[in-house]
Design an enzyme around this catalytic site. Sequence first.
Site, PDB file in Angstrom:
ATOM      1  N   LYS A 251     -54.447  57.858 -42.795  1.00 35.56           N
ATOM      2  CA  LYS A 251     -53.775  56.562 -42.766  1.00 35.56           C
ATOM      3  C   LYS A 251     -52.726  56.596 -43.866  1.00 35.56           C
ATOM      4  O   LYS A 251     -53.024  56.477 -45.046  1.00 35.56           O
ATOM      5  CB  LYS A 251     -54.765  55.424 -43.011  1.00 35.56           C
ATOM      6  CG  LYS A 251     -54.107  54.062 -42.965  1.00 35.56           C
ATOM      7  CD  LYS A 251     -55.120  52.973 -43.164  1.00 35.56           C
ATOM      8  CE  LYS A 251     -54.525  51.590 -42.944  1.00 35.56           C
ATOM      9  NZ  LYS A 251     -53.200  51.374 -43.479  1.00 35.56           N
ATOM     10  N   GLU A 301     -45.296  56.360 -38.768  1.00 32.41           N
ATOM     11  CA  GLU A 301     -45.388  55.780 -40.110  1.00 32.41           C
ATOM     12  C   GLU A 301     -44.449  56.599 -41.005  1.00 32.41           C
ATOM     13  O   GLU A 301     -44.566  57.824 -41.081  1.00 32.41           O
ATOM     14  CB  GLU A 301     -46.833  55.874 -40.615  1.00 32.41           C
ATOM     15  CG  GLU A 301     -47.070  55.233 -41.950  1.00 32.41           C
ATOM     16  CD  GLU A 301     -47.312  53.711 -41.895  1.00 32.41           C
ATOM     17  OE1 GLU A 301     -47.215  53.109 -40.809  1.00 32.41           O
ATOM     18  OE2 GLU A 301     -47.583  53.133 -42.956  1.00 32.41           O
TER      19      GLU A 301
END
Length: 560
Positions: A251, A301
Amino acid sequence: MKYSEFVELYEKLAGTTKKLEKVGILANFLKELKKRGKSEWIYLLRGRVVADYDEREFGISGKLTIKAISRVSGVSDSRVVSEYRKIGDLGEIAEKLLGQKSQSTLFSACLKTEKVFDNLRKIMGLQGKGSVDKKLGLIAELLGSASGKEAKYIIRTLLNDLRVGVADAILRDAISKTFFDGEEMEADVEEAYDRTNDFAEVFELAGKGKTKLKSTEIRPGRPIKVMLPVKVTEIDEALRICGEKVAVEHKYDGFRVVISYDGKNVMLFTRKLDNVTNQFPDIVNVVKSHVKGKSFILDTEVVGYDPKTKKYMPFEAISQRIKRKHDIEKLVKELPVEINVFDVLYHNGNTVMDIPFIKRRKLLEKIIKAEHFKIRPATQIISEDKKKIDEFYKEALRTGEEGVMIKSLDAIYRPGRRVGFIVKMKPVVADLDLVIVGAEYGTGKRAGGLTSFYVACKDKENGFLEVGRVSSGLKEKEGEGVTYKEMDKILRPLITKTSGRKVFIKPKVVVSVTYQNIQKSPGYSSGYALRFPRIMHYRPERGVYDIASLDEIKKDAERK
Ligand code: AMP
């Protein structure tokens, strides 16, 4: 259609807080719009004249509307200002001052919706030298033939403050009722909206029948609402939600960018649907040279790194790149970024959202030429072994990531949803994305500036509900992260009302707030309060649609 018919509708909508009643009122009106073939006027119901994916704004200040009201009513600027101080709502002031125009003027000029829509669109297109005067002219032209009530809604529309309470969910239900009454098509309408971000298009498709509505496609060149994860703190819970065998990815602590290529241009959009292409020419170049395909949409991302040490940097460090309009090339060098691609939604003219995640991942590996510090597929393992997953998780934390994302292998991609196809696993830090709806001026050393902030969650029925007041977490001095002074500057133009030391703020600014726990509390409109809240990040790239919901707050309160 006369604009007064819209105004009548606005008044009816503002006159009730009951959702079902609003839906009924709207559905009747939408039938009328359909008959007239004016789908685009649906935007006016939420105070806009373009689709939600279109980020153009009117760019009208309170000051300019004061000038326009003064010019048309013949009342001096200073009197309009003093009325404003008393009443606090420029819409109402316009109603009062322009309602006094003689009946004969009104009689000769019946304001048409076409005219209002056209002028508002023109205002949106104006930029640069001389644009303020032209805007003033266009507003004055409308006010000149408006009744008091019409003037009120024109002004409120221009100031993005329509206040008739037509939330997305209400418009969705109304479209469903208009075309498929009693057939439970609300979810399909919502999905079509999540794919297009355009209520006029959804309205037209719904008018053509169920099949058309259900086959709505995403399109490169337009922003989309991204799929969001649910939060868990343990592997068992993650596997219960995502299946026994899952994909686990780092993440990354960056910000989400949807990269879109329509065969001509690469375009970049944030989670809030803002177009940030101009701010990131470096990303555009890398995408052009490192991704294969005639067209595509990638979910990514973007993470910043230090150009000297090659160490990844926290989100705060690169957040300034999102809003920056000048010195872009300098920032590209100082704050370079790497693109971590974790999903592909569209490729070579086709939506691939409906194929299983594992296949989408294979596709993205095929079309991306990975290069460290430029672009690469998100680091991933596929496993059913809890021990392995735990090791991967700990490794991710050791390398400075926030945690891991665990993804269901056979899930499709659902834009705009927290459906449980993805979960995020982070250490037990309680944090929520919330929107600032109010603030208070400080005292003593901090007098004069806004220093504490009322934060709210969202609720389908009731809009935004306060969950607490937070006065710590922002920085005192410039450096990494937003300072109190900067937040004050961001919030000031959004103030809608002042009451003593408290101001009310248009819900636009999203912050991530950490807290110790959540308790029931009658002091806030949600019925809950965050204990020891602290602003962890300002989130310029996030919009109000993905902040925490009242349900999440309730669940959290029950957990502790
Ligand atoms: P949060 O902001 O804590 O709700 O976490 C969700 C966000 O994590 C997403 O919106 C993405 O911006 C980000 N993210 C980072 N890495 C990934 C990844 N591998 N897959 C999906 N989202 C990711």
